[in-house]
Design a protein around this motif. Structure first.
Motif, short mmCIF file in Angstrom:
data_model
loop_
_atom_site.label_atom_id
_atom_site.label_comp_id
_atom_site.label_asym_id
_atom_site.label_seq_id
_atom_site.Cartn_x
_atom_site.Cartn_y
_atom_site.Cartn_z
N TRP A 1 -6.68 3.57 -2.69
CA TRP A 1 -6.12 2.63 -3.65
C TRP A 1 -4.60 2.52 -3.48
O TRP A 1 -3.94 3.48 -3.09
CB TRP A 1 -6.41 3.06 -5.08
CG TRP A 1 -7.86 3.05 -5.45
CD1 TRP A 1 -8.78 4.05 -5.21
CD2 TRP A 1 -8.58 1.99 -6.08
NE1 TRP A 1 -10.01 3.68 -5.69
CE2 TRP A 1 -9.92 2.43 -6.22
CE3 TRP A 1 -8.22 0.75 -6.56
CZ2 TRP A 1 -10.90 1.64 -6.82
CZ3 TRP A 1 -9.20 -0.04 -7.16
CH2 TRP A 1 -10.52 0.40 -7.28
N TYR B 1 -1.12 0.91 -5.67
CA TYR B 1 -0.64 0.28 -6.90
C TYR B 1 0.31 -0.86 -6.58
O TYR B 1 1.22 -0.72 -5.76
CB TYR B 1 0.07 1.32 -7.78
CG TYR B 1 0.62 0.73 -9.06
CD1 TYR B 1 -0.24 0.33 -10.08
CD2 TYR B 1 1.99 0.56 -9.23
CE1 TYR B 1 0.26 -0.22 -11.25
CE2 TYR B 1 2.50 0.01 -10.41
CZ TYR B 1 1.62 -0.37 -11.41
OH TYR B 1 2.12 -0.92 -12.56
N ASN B 2 0.07 -2.01 -7.23
CA ASN B 2 0.91 -3.19 -7.04
C ASN B 2 1.84 -3.32 -8.24
O ASN B 2 1.41 -3.62 -9.35
CB ASN B 2 0.03 -4.45 -6.91
CG ASN B 2 0.85 -5.68 -6.57
OD1 ASN B 2 1.81 -6.01 -7.24
ND2 ASN B 2 0.42 -6.38 -5.51
N HIS B 3 3.13 -3.10 -8.03
CA HIS B 3 4.10 -3.14 -9.13
C HIS B 3 4.21 -4.53 -9.75
O HIS B 3 4.30 -4.68 -10.98
CB HIS B 3 5.47 -2.69 -8.63
CG HIS B 3 5.60 -1.22 -8.45
ND1 HIS B 3 5.87 -0.34 -9.48
CD2 HIS B 3 5.48 -0.45 -7.33
CE1 HIS B 3 5.91 0.89 -9.01
NE2 HIS B 3 5.68 0.85 -7.72
N GLN C 1 2.04 -6.98 -9.96
CA GLN C 1 0.88 -7.37 -10.75
C GLN C 1 0.43 -6.29 -11.73
O GLN C 1 -0.46 -6.52 -12.55
CB GLN C 1 -0.28 -7.73 -9.82
CG GLN C 1 0.02 -8.90 -8.90
CD GLN C 1 -1.15 -9.21 -7.97
OE1 GLN C 1 -2.25 -8.71 -8.15
NE2 GLN C 1 -0.89 -10.05 -6.96
N ASP C 2 1.04 -5.10 -11.62
CA ASP C 2 0.71 -3.98 -12.49
C ASP C 2 -0.79 -3.66 -12.47
O ASP C 2 -1.43 -3.54 -13.51
CB ASP C 2 1.17 -4.25 -13.93
CG ASP C 2 1.12 -2.97 -14.79
OD1 ASP C 2 1.25 -1.88 -14.22
OD2 ASP C 2 0.95 -3.09 -16.02
N ASN C 3 -1.34 -3.55 -11.26
CA ASN C 3 -2.74 -3.16 -11.14
C ASN C 3 -2.97 -2.47 -9.80
O ASN C 3 -2.05 -2.35 -8.98
CB ASN C 3 -3.67 -4.37 -11.29
CG ASN C 3 -3.39 -5.46 -10.25
OD1 ASN C 3 -2.72 -5.22 -9.24
ND2 ASN C 3 -3.88 -6.66 -10.50
N TYR C 4 -4.19 -2.01 -9.58
CA TYR C 4 -4.54 -1.29 -8.37
C TYR C 4 -5.38 -2.17 -7.45
O TYR C 4 -6.19 -2.98 -7.91
CB TYR C 4 -5.33 -0.02 -8.71
CG TYR C 4 -4.57 0.97 -9.55
CD1 TYR C 4 -3.69 1.86 -8.97
CD2 TYR C 4 -4.75 1.02 -10.93
CE1 TYR C 4 -2.99 2.78 -9.74
CE2 TYR C 4 -4.05 1.92 -11.71
CZ TYR C 4 -3.18 2.81 -11.11
OH TYR C 4 -2.49 3.71 -11.87
N HIS C 5 -5.23 -1.97 -6.14
CA HIS C 5 -6.02 -2.69 -5.15
C HIS C 5 -6.72 -1.68 -4.24
O HIS C 5 -6.12 -0.71 -3.78
CB HIS C 5 -5.12 -3.60 -4.29
CG HIS C 5 -4.52 -4.74 -5.04
ND1 HIS C 5 -5.25 -5.84 -5.43
CD2 HIS C 5 -3.26 -4.94 -5.50
CE1 HIS C 5 -4.45 -6.69 -6.09
NE2 HIS C 5 -3.24 -6.14 -6.15
N LYS D 1 0.21 5.71 -9.78
CA LYS D 1 1.35 4.94 -10.26
C LYS D 1 2.63 5.75 -10.24
O LYS D 1 3.72 5.25 -10.01
CB LYS D 1 1.08 4.44 -11.69
CG LYS D 1 2.00 3.35 -12.17
CD LYS D 1 1.48 2.78 -13.48
CE LYS D 1 2.37 1.64 -13.97
NZ LYS D 1 1.85 1.05 -15.22
#
Length: 402
Positions: free
Chosen positions: A195, A197-199, A201-205, A399
């Motif tokens: 995984w 973390y996309n800062h 978009q504030d979510n995980y990919h 995160k």
């Protein structure tokens, strides 16, 4: 945490109190060879009649404290009444592990036991919140009088596990190794290698679709034990898990390669189905080096003290096994492995793929660890080494790493 068929108490709040009060006994039973059978007796079809409850629990406790003497636990020794449970379930656990000499941990544990030994009311939550802030500087807006009983009791137990986590690391490793959150390492969380973390978009990919997207509790525990055993031999940390088993000086005879097969089976082949018992851990780290008679005497002394404690309700009569960092770490693991198993069972039934992660655990662990880190000399801190990256990555929320 216990089976849904548990029906000792009528209100939801009291059912939650019962479950978290019984949790230490439940997890300790899971560490015994006969644990699953005893757990079924202690959690299924519990009578609502105090008379029948006493008979049922007397039978379970007698088997838990089986000795070669005539002492036993009878119905009249069980002091259960409607709405009343053990006054010190978690202190009893500490004493069983010989950890009651850790003063701050014992104080914290008694605060938790006080909350679990009486019906829930607003002042209990306020007092606990104040204790955590005044002692460890811990603050959490979610900890308030509007929270549910389950949320409050869970927060109590998470604070206990976090304190065990911080305390055992401080006692066993802090002079040589910088701390990591063992609890987060054992928690079933997002696999940091899968995984990102996309800062923005504030979510995980999910970036790696091979295998499970979540870490495995038993495998993480095995990886920690292997790392510790390697460090004890080589005085340095391994750079990877590859080939680490071949470089460990096992403390028990392993001419037939039983330990190697055990490690492979528990951590790789079917780790999701494997519960590491306390007996497994003692065998793995070489606790059987002690004479058999000596081991039996230690166990018998604990059993006798347990019987005396049940009969007198005096917690000071409960004398623990020899202090062991491995035993404390096992309990931290057992707490999260229990959650892992329940989640895995639910996922299979509902055909889902999810995990249960307690974000507030890391904050609890950080606050309590900071409290203990103040006692470490600055020069000593500067010379400490780090745990390997494969453990550090799993022991931190993604995160926080980015």
């Amino acid at each position: 945490m216990l089976d849904n068929s548990t029906n000792v108490y009528d209100t939801d709040d009291e059912k939650q109190r019962y479950a978290y009060n019984m949790l230490p006994t439940y997890l300790l039973m899971k560490g015994l060879p006969e644990g699953n059978r005893l757990i079924k007796q202690a959690t299924k079809n519990i009578s609502k009649k105090p008379y029948r409850q006493k008979i049922q629990f007397a039978h379970v406790f007698s088997e838990l404290a089986t000795t070669q003497t005539y002492s036993h636990i009878g119905m009249n020794d069980i002091k259960l009444e409607k709405g009343e449970l053990s006054n010190h379930p978690y202190e009893g656990l500490l004493r069983s592990f010989g950890a009651e000499t850790a003063t701050e941990l014992l104080t914290h544990t008694r605060v938790i036991d006080a909350c679990l030994s009486q019906r829930l009311h607003d002042q209990l939550i306020i007092d606990f919140k104040n204790y955590m802030f005044e002692t460890f500087g811990y603050e959490d807006s979610e900890l308030n009088t509007n929270m549910s009983a389950e949320s409050f009791y869970l927060h109590l137990v998470l604070s206990f596990i976090a304190h065990l986590d911080a305390c055992v690391h401080h006692a066993a490793y802090s002079e040589k190794v910088a701390p990591i959150s063992l609890g987060w390492l054992f928690m079933q969380n997002l696999d940091p290698d899968k995984w990102q973390y996309n800062h923005a978009q504030d979510n995980y990919h999910l970036i790696n679709h091979n295998g499970s997207p979540f870490t495995c509790t038993s495998r993480s525990f095995i990886h920690l034990l292997l790392t510790v055993l390697y460090f004890q031999k080589h005085k340095t940390m391994p750079t990877s898990l590859y080939g680490i088993r071949d470089k460990i000086d096992w403390k028990v005879e392993d001419e037939e390669g039983r330990l190697d097969e055990f490690i492979y089976k528990k951590s790789e082949r079917d780790s999701k189905r494997n519960w590491l018992s306390l007996e497994d851990v003692f065998w793995l780290v070489g606790m059987r080096d002690s004479a058999k008679d000596e081991t039996n005497e230690i166990l018998m002394n604990w059993q006798q003290s347990f019987i005396k404690y049940i009969k007198t309700e005096d917690i000071n009569h409960l004398k623990g096994l020899q202090p062991s960092a491995e035993a404390i770490i096992w309990f931290i693991y057992a707490f999260f492995q229990n959650i892992y198993e329940h989640t895995d069972k639910s996922n299979k039934a509902n055909k889902e793929q999810s995990c249960v992660t307690y974000d507030d655990y890391y904050g609890l662990w950080e606050s309590i660890t900071d409290y203990y880190e103040l006692r470490i000399d600055k020069n000593l801190k500067a010379e400490r080494i780090q745990w390997p990256q494969y453990l550090i990555k799993q022991a931190m929320p993604i995160k926080r790493m980015t």
